[in-house]
Design a protein around this motif. Sequence first.
Motif, PDB file in Angstrom:
ATOM      1  N   ASP A 187      37.234  46.083  43.731  1.00 37.18           N
ATOM      2  CA  ASP A 187      36.503  44.918  44.227  1.00 37.18           C
ATOM      3  C   ASP A 187      37.458  43.775  44.581  1.00 37.18           C
ATOM      4  N   SER A 189      36.155  40.977  46.146  1.00 36.56           N
ATOM      5  CA  SER A 189      35.292  39.822  46.379  1.00 36.56           C
ATOM      6  C   SER A 189      35.566  38.712  45.359  1.00 36.56           C
ATOM      7  N   LYS A 193      31.770  39.420  42.803  1.00 35.46           N
ATOM      8  CA  LYS A 193      30.360  39.381  43.182  1.00 35.46           C
ATOM      9  C   LYS A 193      29.863  40.735  43.672  1.00 35.46           C
ATOM     10  N   ASP A 194      30.733  41.486  44.357  1.00 38.06           N
ATOM     11  CA  ASP A 194      30.318  42.808  44.828  1.00 38.06           C
ATOM     12  C   ASP A 194      30.078  43.757  43.653  1.00 38.06           C
ATOM     13  N   THR A 195      30.868  43.608  42.612  1.00 41.08           N
ATOM     14  CA  THR A 195      30.658  44.427  41.413  1.00 41.08           C
ATOM     15  C   THR A 195      29.315  44.102  40.781  1.00 41.08           C
TER      16      THR A 195
END
Length: 238
Positions: A187, A189, A193-195
């Motif tokens: 990740d 981000s 946040k993507d996680t």
Amino acid sequence: MVDGVRASLFQQQRSLYHSYEHDAPPAYPPVEQAILAAAYEHVPKSGFIQDALNLGAKDAGYLDISTNLFKKGPFDLVMYHLVTQRLALGNKVQFLDESWGVGRKVRSLVLERLRANAEAGVVLHWQGALGQMSFAENIPASLRELAKLSDEIWFQAGDISVDTSWYTKRASLSSVYAAVEIYQTQDQSTDFKDTEAFLDRRLEEVRVLGSSIGNTLQWAGHQAGAFVNLARSKGVRI
């Protein structure tokens, strides 16, 4: 057959005794604790390697030969991260809002545990740690610790189930956590946040598929296979 596998995977965790009234015994003897804690400080820079253990022994005031205490070498340092972060989880998250349900608490606890990886500076080195965990001789200990983490999260979230769902909940959460932790290593981000979004999708699958087919363990088995394939695609030896 399924019941037998389910029981064997989680039998030890089913008998865990949780209590806020008693202090847990130290996870490690004093000398091992001192060396591992010192070595852990070197992980963000060097990773989970023997040099970190050697430097930890020196920093703690012990000779290099003292690292012979750790029969599995760097894997013992990986386990130190897993064990200490699991034990710290209950002190990091306090649920003061009584309106929160168990599911929301589980999500919060998983996010806090993932956040601990970032705060400890191990995310960049976690694929190497997963590689060590995938060695045949290390798989049993790795799975036991994953099961303990799942049990701790459900316990801290207030789950009081005593039927067979006790097992399926922990099997599914273990599978979700393993997949999300792999995702975190890739990740890029801001603030992962993507996680977080990936976690929400996996938890939603548990909710929808678990209720629609009435067999969360079947879903967990599917997710476990997907997790292994994802790990292999990233170069982790499993």
